[in-house]
Design a protein around this motif. Structure first.
Motif, PDB file in Angstrom:
ATOM      1  N   ALA A 118      55.529  59.756  69.171  1.00  9.56           N
ATOM      2  CA  ALA A 118      56.159  60.894  68.527  1.00  9.56           C
ATOM      3  C   ALA A 118      56.989  60.508  67.397  1.00  9.56           C
ATOM      4  O   ALA A 118      57.455  59.169  67.442  1.00  9.56           O
ATOM      5  CB  ALA A 118      57.046  61.641  69.391  1.00  9.56           C
ATOM      6  N   LEU A 119      57.638  61.137  66.658  1.00 10.37           N
ATOM      7  CA  LEU A 119      58.485  60.886  65.397  1.00 10.37           C
ATOM      8  C   LEU A 119      59.660  61.972  65.627  1.00 10.37           C
ATOM      9  O   LEU A 119      59.370  63.160  66.033  1.00 10.37           O
ATOM     10  CB  LEU A 119      57.721  61.229  64.093  1.00 10.37           C
ATOM     11  N   ILE A 120      60.704  61.595  65.140  1.00  9.13           N
ATOM     12  CA  ILE A 120      61.995  62.435  65.417  1.00  9.13           C
ATOM     13  C   ILE A 120      62.219  62.931  63.981  1.00  9.13           C
ATOM     14  O   ILE A 120      62.163  62.087  63.005  1.00  9.13           O
ATOM     15  CB  ILE A 120      63.010  61.580  65.688  1.00  9.13           C
ATOM     16  N   VAL A 121      62.396  64.288  63.813  1.00 10.30           N
ATOM     17  CA  VAL A 121      62.978  64.882  62.640  1.00 10.30           C
ATOM     18  C   VAL A 121      64.371  65.454  62.711  1.00 10.30           C
ATOM     19  O   VAL A 121      64.684  66.090  63.683  1.00 10.30           O
ATOM     20  CB  VAL A 121      62.039  66.150  62.219  1.00 10.30           C
ATOM     21  N   PHE A 180      64.357  67.780  66.020  1.00  7.99           N
ATOM     22  CA  PHE A 180      63.028  67.896  66.929  1.00  7.99           C
ATOM     23  C   PHE A 180      62.162  67.028  66.830  1.00  7.99           C
ATOM     24  O   PHE A 180      62.332  65.868  65.900  1.00  7.99           O
ATOM     25  CB  PHE A 180      62.322  69.340  66.508  1.00  7.99           C
ATOM     26  N   GLN A 181      61.452  66.399  67.830  1.00  9.11           N
ATOM     27  CA  GLN A 181      60.409  65.637  67.846  1.00  9.11           C
ATOM     28  C   GLN A 181      59.237  66.219  67.486  1.00  9.11           C
ATOM     29  O   GLN A 181      58.974  67.630  67.819  1.00  9.11           O
ATOM     30  CB  GLN A 181      60.391  64.618  69.028  1.00  9.11           C
ATOM     31  N   ILE A 211      63.013  61.255  58.776  1.00  6.81           N
ATOM     32  CA  ILE A 211      62.010  61.045  59.761  1.00  6.81           C
ATOM     33  C   ILE A 211      62.131  59.657  60.262  1.00  6.81           C
ATOM     34  O   ILE A 211      62.206  58.802  59.931  1.00  6.81           O
ATOM     35  CB  ILE A 211      60.593  61.264  59.129  1.00  6.81           C
ATOM     36  N   LEU A 212      62.293  59.700  61.736  1.00  3.69           N
ATOM     37  CA  LEU A 212      62.590  58.447  62.462  1.00  3.69           C
ATOM     38  C   LEU A 212      61.661  58.180  63.483  1.00  3.69           C
ATOM     39  O   LEU A 212      60.854  58.959  64.256  1.00  3.69           O
ATOM     40  CB  LEU A 212      63.933  58.608  63.126  1.00  3.69           C
TER      41      LEU A 212
END
Length: 357
Positions: free
Chosen positions: A264-267, A83-84, A238-239
């Motif tokens: 946003a960050l990507i998980v 998810f983001q 965490i991207l």
């Protein structure tokens, strides 16, 4: 001996960035994927009608709204392993500064970056290209620097001294992602019906590897990849990314382009969460595409339990009807595996599963 090894590596080392800067019109043969593994880059292929989850984390701090956010996380973990997140508590200036430091590092002259080159996966700070340029049968259009990051006081002196801003800017981002990881693991534990403090001490004392990636502009993006399909060994990754390029595989084995969302960050769920959840959640298989026009940067912050701490299915999630589907493993077990095996041939998780399901 170490200096000799670096000289040998330097003799056979060609970074993706140096190929882009030299203006090569075609990718060298070692980067060309078999046709069945090549990405489909048509604009019509991607998210389409699939809405990938974007979760507002600010509501986690509201006791009345927290349950609905936990439910959103549960659904995202079950459906995608991905998810983001927005309103995640890391300021845009800290993220921009980290990307700026990465840009400055990869723009350094090759001889400076080569001071950190290594093909030893146990090295705490290492610069490289592809996955492991010394052993890869097919190469990937990616340069990277990886380093341990938690606690900062233990590792930061080993990080690059050039560019001068690197330690400060990446250090701030690294500390912020460590805090975010703890919050996310609390929420994920809660979503599984566990106490939110499950593995709290191990998570606080855990390992953090920061993989800073540069995917330079590629003259033939349709026949190469930045990274092959894989899942991460971590509990969570965490991207932070500068532009679009990540693809995830859905339950129907289709590749879905992950959209770029400013701020946003990507998980991404990793193998440790899959094991902890006893298969209720799955680590997400993902790959990285490249493009003709721009260099793409990413920070993959990989969080896991301490190096030698074994993860196993949570006892609360194991019973007669749902026996333990996995053995246990540690981060060190994973490092030993990748030092001897080609990750493109077999996923590490396949060695951990007790039975196929």
């Amino acid at each position: 001996m170490e200096e000799t090894n670096k000289n040998v590596l330097g003799d056979c080392f060609t970074s993706a960035m140096s190929l882009t800067e030299s203006g090569v019109p075609h990718v060298p043969t070692r980067y060309i994927l078999p046709p069945s593994q090549r990405p489909v880059l048509s604009p019509s292929i991607g998210t389409g009608s699939i809405n990938l989850p974007v979760i507002d984390l600010s509501f986690l701090h509201d006791p009345l709204l927290r349950p609905s956010v936990i439910h959103e996380i549960e659904m995202a973990c079950k459906e995608f392993g991905f998810f983001q997140v927005t309103n995640h508590g890391i300021s845009s200036s800290v993220m921009r500064d980290a990307l700026d430091a990465a840009t400055r590092f990869f723009d350094l002259p090759s001889h400076e970056k080569m001071l950190l080159v290594s093909d030893d996966v146990h090295t705490p700070v290492r610069y490289g290209t592809s996955i492991n340029h010394a052993t890869d049968s097919v190469h990937y259009w990616r340069d990277f620097i990886k380093h341990y990051s938690h606690p900062p006081s233990k590792w930061i002196d080993l990080w690059p001294s050039n560019p001068p801003c690197y330690k400060k800017k990446v250090g701030k981002y690294s500390e912020a992602t460590h805090v975010l990881h703890k919050q996310l693991m609390e929420a994920i534990s809660e979503s599984l019906g566990l106490e939110k403090s499950y593995l709290q001490e191990e998570i606080e004392e855990g390992s953090q590897v920061m993989a800073v990636n540069c995917y330079p502009a590629c003259p033939q993006p349709g026949i190469a990849l930045g990274m092959p399909p894989h899942s991460d060994f971590s509990s969570l990754t965490i991207l932070l990314q500068s532009s679009q390029g990540l693809q995830i595989k859905d339950k129907n084995n289709n590749w879905i382009c992950v959209p770029y969302i400013e701020g946003a960050l990507i998980v991404q769920l990793g193998d440790q969460v899959e094991v902890m959840s006893n298969g209720i959640y799955r680590s997400v298989v993902h790959r990285v595409t490249v493009n003709k026009d721009v260099n793409r940067l990413s920070f993959a912050s990989l969080h896991s339990l301490p190096m030698n701490k074994k993860i196993s299915p949570a006892p609360q999630l194991v019973n007669e009807d749902k026996p333990a589907a996995y053995g246990d493993f540690s981060f060190n077990d994973f490092l030993e595996y990748i030092s001897r095996n080609d990750l493109t041939k077999q996923r590490f998780m396949d060695t951990v599963k007790k039975n196929k399901f």
